[in-house]
Design an enzyme around this catalytic site. Structure first.
Site, PDB file in Angstrom:
ATOM      1  CE  LYS A   1      -4.105  -2.169   0.070  1.00 40.66           C
ATOM      2  NZ  LYS A   1      -4.920  -2.062  -1.025  1.00 40.66           N
TER       3      LYS A   1
ATOM      4  CB  SER B   1      -4.179 -10.602   2.006  1.00 42.86           C
ATOM      5  OG  SER B   1      -3.124  -9.811   2.413  1.00 42.86           O
TER       6      SER B   1
END
Length: 301
Positions: A47, A262
């Site tokens: 991110k 994830s």
């Protein structure tokens, strides 16, 4: 003498080959599975890329200026990246997140100076957090960059992540696998890779029914990210919470890759694809580091 600032260390993360988990059958068919270690970014996750892109893009358009307050709904990794880059660039940061997310993530955000608003997970989770962020913006309490609708999110991966994968596989990538949350990573990388080679297969990972995997979502139609274009994904595979968590433990214990669920979910799907193909180069995104999940019981204590 040149000295980089922290933002200049984002990107150019390693691409490493899985050695033990794929097994002899996959190797015998000439297939390799590569993980891109996004936890090596300074904020510890993939991110960092879109957050820097969104802040720099908004600055270039004159939409925000240092000293302004930014607001964002986040499930964790985006919030840490937001807090880090806001600290570096001189913005005040308010992050809204469900209260069931890990203590490490909250502590990291606060360490960078962000204000946290924790919303009851039972009240609607990320959907409620997203609505609250937009309400606060409408009330003049700050500016929402909106990772779910901001084209600077996938643009970061089109400009950096995709080209790095193409370069480091010497154009040999055949399959790209990514967890799907905001979908910025899979959208940007898909667009870049397909411009280089139309035959690259793009595979998305989503949680199976009833599974809760941090960083992977299957959104209801009303909350589908606006940046998501279904035509950019060839195949969507579901992964269970149990399989993702077990793979996170295996990646750490068998490959020395310490990551969250994830990333591990994407690895499960990469192995599923590997069982079907020959002479393939499969790349999956290792979204973050496992140390931000220690308090959740994901790893043995």
């Amino acid at each position: 003498m040149m000295h980089s600032t922290i933002d200049r260390t984002i990107g150019n993360t390693p691409l490493v080959r899985l050695q033990r988990i794929p097994g002899a059958d996959v190797a015998a068919r000439g297939t390799v599975i590569l993980g891109k270690l996004e936890g090596n970014n300074p904020g510890g996750s993939v991110k960092d890329r879109p957050v820097l892109s969104m802040i720099r893009g908004a600055e270039a358009r004159g939409e925000i200026h240092p000293g302004d307050r930014l607001i964002e709904a986040t499930s964790g990794n985006t919030g840490i990246a937001m807090a880090m880059i806001a600290a570096m660039t001189g913005y005040r940061m308010t992050l809204i997140m469900p209260d069931n997310l890990s203590a490490e993530r909250r502590a990291s955000m606060r360490a960078y100076g962000a204000e946290l608003i924790l919303t009851p997970a039972v009240q609607g989770g990320m959907e409620y957090a997203r609505d609250l962020a937009m309400t606060m913006q409408a009330n003049g309490e700050g500016r929402v960059l909106d990772q779910f609708a901001n084209p600077d999110n996938p643009r970061a991966h089109y400009d950096t992540t995709g080209p790095e994968i193409w370069r480091d596989t010497q154009g040999g990538i055949t399959h790209f696998v990514s967890a799907m949350g905001t979908t910025g990573t899979i959208m940007g990388v898909s667009r870049f890779l397909r411009e280089q080679e139309a035959g690259v297969m793009i595979v998305g990972a989503q949680p199976s029914e009833g599974s809760q995997i941090a960083g992977i979502r299957k959104w209801s139609p009303a909350y589908q990210p606006k940046i998501y274009q279904p035509s950019e994904v060839d195949r969507i595979e579901q992964v269970s919470q149990a399989d993702a968590e077990e793979m996170a433990r295996r990646l750490a214990a068998e490959e020395g890759i310490f990551c969250g669920p994830s990333a591990a979910g994407a690895c499960v799907i990469a192995l599923r694809v590997a069982a079907e193909v020959e002479n393939a180069t499969i790349v999956f995104i290792v979204c973050d580091r496992g140390d931000r999940y220690l308090s959740t019981g994901l790893f043995p204590g």
